[in-house]
Design an enzyme around this catalytic site. Structure first.
Site, PDB file in Angstrom:
ATOM      1  N   ARG A 137      59.619 -28.577  32.877  1.00 46.11           N
ATOM      2  CA  ARG A 137      60.233 -27.268  33.159  1.00 46.11           C
ATOM      3  C   ARG A 137      61.412 -26.339  33.916  1.00 46.11           C
ATOM      4  O   ARG A 137      61.909 -25.799  33.413  1.00 46.11           O
ATOM      5  CB  ARG A 137      59.180 -25.927  32.702  1.00 46.11           C
ATOM      6  CG  ARG A 137      59.467 -24.532  32.015  1.00 46.11           C
ATOM      7  CD  ARG A 137      59.870 -23.988  33.237  1.00 46.11           C
ATOM      8  NE  ARG A 137      59.459 -23.400  34.460  1.00 46.11           N
ATOM      9  CZ  ARG A 137      59.641 -22.581  34.914  1.00 46.11           C
ATOM     10  NH1 ARG A 137      61.032 -22.072  34.651  1.00 46.11           N
ATOM     11  NH2 ARG A 137      59.116 -22.371  36.488  1.00 46.11           N
ATOM     12  N   ASP A 138      60.939 -25.849  34.440  1.00 46.97           N
ATOM     13  CA  ASP A 138      62.187 -26.013  35.700  1.00 46.97           C
ATOM     14  C   ASP A 138      63.229 -26.813  36.111  1.00 46.97           C
ATOM     15  O   ASP A 138      64.493 -25.803  36.454  1.00 46.97           O
ATOM     16  CB  ASP A 138      61.332 -25.830  37.116  1.00 46.97           C
ATOM     17  CG  ASP A 138      61.645 -24.311  37.590  1.00 46.97           C
ATOM     18  OD1 ASP A 138      63.476 -23.426  37.352  1.00 46.97           O
ATOM     19  OD2 ASP A 138      61.827 -24.101  38.586  1.00 46.97           O
ATOM     20  N   HIS A 153      55.976 -22.357  45.905  1.00 42.29           N
ATOM     21  CA  HIS A 153      56.661 -22.884  44.991  1.00 42.29           C
ATOM     22  C   HIS A 153      58.055 -22.669  45.787  1.00 42.29           C
ATOM     23  O   HIS A 153      58.544 -21.462  45.863  1.00 42.29           O
ATOM     24  CB  HIS A 153      57.327 -22.137  43.926  1.00 42.29           C
ATOM     25  CG  HIS A 153      57.988 -22.766  43.065  1.00 42.29           C
ATOM     26  ND1 HIS A 153      58.063 -22.917  42.097  1.00 42.29           N
ATOM     27  CD2 HIS A 153      59.219 -22.425  43.018  1.00 42.29           C
ATOM     28  CE1 HIS A 153      58.810 -23.153  41.034  1.00 42.29           C
ATOM     29  NE2 HIS A 153      60.097 -22.843  41.874  1.00 42.29           N
ATOM     30  N   HIS A 182      62.566 -22.632  47.138  1.00 38.64           N
ATOM     31  CA  HIS A 182      64.031 -23.337  46.730  1.00 38.64           C
ATOM     32  C   HIS A 182      64.423 -23.839  48.006  1.00 38.64           C
ATOM     33  O   HIS A 182      63.990 -23.356  48.750  1.00 38.64           O
ATOM     34  CB  HIS A 182      64.397 -21.728  45.772  1.00 38.64           C
ATOM     35  CG  HIS A 182      63.896 -22.167  44.276  1.00 38.64           C
ATOM     36  ND1 HIS A 182      65.293 -21.739  43.382  1.00 38.64           N
ATOM     37  CD2 HIS A 182      63.351 -22.254  43.837  1.00 38.64           C
ATOM     38  CE1 HIS A 182      64.846 -21.768  42.350  1.00 38.64           C
ATOM     39  NE2 HIS A 182      62.889 -22.100  42.262  1.00 38.64           N
ATOM     40  N   CYS A 188      66.000 -20.771  39.785  1.00 40.97           N
ATOM     41  CA  CYS A 188      65.762 -20.030  38.383  1.00 40.97           C
ATOM     42  C   CYS A 188      67.271 -19.286  38.116  1.00 40.97           C
ATOM     43  O   CYS A 188      68.493 -19.399  38.964  1.00 40.97           O
ATOM     44  CB  CYS A 188      65.481 -18.394  38.875  1.00 40.97           C
ATOM     45  SG  CYS A 188      65.276 -16.715  37.819  1.00 40.97           S
ATOM     46  N   ASN A 196      64.933 -26.583  43.396  1.00 37.89           N
ATOM     47  CA  ASN A 196      63.947 -26.995  43.839  1.00 37.89           C
ATOM     48  C   ASN A 196      63.746 -27.858  45.178  1.00 37.89           C
ATOM     49  O   ASN A 196      64.207 -28.680  45.302  1.00 37.89           O
ATOM     50  CB  ASN A 196      62.757 -27.282  42.761  1.00 37.89           C
ATOM     51  CG  ASN A 196      62.905 -25.753  41.762  1.00 37.89           C
ATOM     52  OD1 ASN A 196      61.881 -24.911  42.021  1.00 37.89           O
ATOM     53  ND2 ASN A 196      62.733 -26.566  40.677  1.00 37.89           N
TER      54      ASN A 196
END
Length: 302
Positions: free
Chosen positions: A15-16, A206, A208, A239, A248
């Site tokens: 997803r990300d 989470h 980055h 993002c 990430n």
């Protein structure tokens, strides 16, 4: 030190990571990569997001992806991100029973991300929880450690935010370093204070890797009591609504490090590295970590 000898790695690359790739990745290629991640030992994964294809065209195959994996794998914990009520309904209707809903701690980022105030987002989240009681809802707390629009985010802001979430029934909160500005001292203080204040909440982290501190900050989070770490294969992602938010935490880098310090993940590093190499080779424009060209039988990862 409070960290355990085992942690859960939650893979968010499908997803990300994929959402930032401009050219559409063939659905079959996505399935192939996800299946190889499962083969490597991933047991909890964010498959996709139920967003408008107009805003993020890469996620236009969300229903097909979710349906395929729900039918084929019964022992893997799959979930998807939803930005709003409509996304939650789409996820529920296709059969998914776990989602992530995103609300920023800072007003500026929440407005840029979903065009609502923080209170408006909490109202919608409350509606989702009430109308879909079978859905397990994880809450992504964006901009926990700093906002690209509002600047500093205080611990007091964060604590009030968590209190709102607890009040409407949230039991899992993911602490997101949305633009990669966190530092180890800040991570330790935030995590230790939250775990003491809210012992019944399952907190995830989470981070980055904007300033190359993804591994360090994630490790400090484990030392401070976090048991669930989100990471992305090849370090993909970031993002799209946060200026300067590069990739990430790399799943394979972090698993390698944890292996070396005897913290178990249940994941096969060599298989994971092969998936990262395949992503770099076959996905156009994908961001990948610097290590991916190495041979998997080398003693060290440089």
């Amino acid at each position: 030190m409070n960290y355990r000898n085992e942690v859960e790695i939650i893979e968010i690359g499908p997803r990300d990571g994929f959402q930032n790739v401009t050219e559409f990745i063939a659905t079959n290629k996505k399935k192939e990569i996800i299946e190889k991640l499962i083969d490597a030992g991933i047991r909890r994964m964010q498959l996709t997001s139920f967003v408008s294809p107009k805003h993020i065209p890469q996620m236009q195959d969300a229903e097909e992806i979710v349906k395929y994996f729900l039918e084929k794998y019964k022992d893997i914990r799959f979930f998807a991100l939803v930005p709003n009520y409509r996304g939650a309904k789409r996820a529920f209707d296709i059969g998914l029973r776990e989602i992530t809903y995103v609300i920023s701690v800072s007003e500026g980022h929440n407005k840029a991300n979903v065009n609502r105030s923080v209170d408006e987002s909490f109202e919608e989240l409350k509606q989702i929880i009430e109308e879909f009681p079978e859905l397990y809802v994880n809450l992504d707390a964006a901009t926990v450690f700093g906002c690209p629009f509002d600047g500093e985010v205080t611990y007091e802001q964060l604590e009030k935010y968590v209190e709102k979430a607890v009040k409407i029934g949230i039991t899992t909160i993911n602490l997101c370093d949305t633009i990669g500005v966190a530092n180890p001292t800040q991570v330790r203080n935030v995590v230790e204070n939250l775990l003491e204040k809210f012992p019944n909440i399952e907190f995830h982290i989470h981070i980055h890797d904007t300033r190359n501190m993804g591994m360090l900050n994630s490790y400090v989070a484990i030392e401070s009591g976090i048991k669930h770490i989100q990471a992305s294969i090849g370090g993909m992602g970031g993002c799209p609504f946060a200026p300067g938010a590069s990739g990430n935490l790399s799943t394979e880098d972090f698993v390698y490090m944890l292996d070396k310090v005897n913290i178990g993940t249940g994941i096969d590093f060599k298989k994971l590295l092969q998936v990262a190499k395949e992503c770099k080779k076959t996905i156009p424009g994908v961001y990948s970590g610097h290590h991916i060209n190495i041979d998997e039988d080398l003693i060290c990862v440089f």
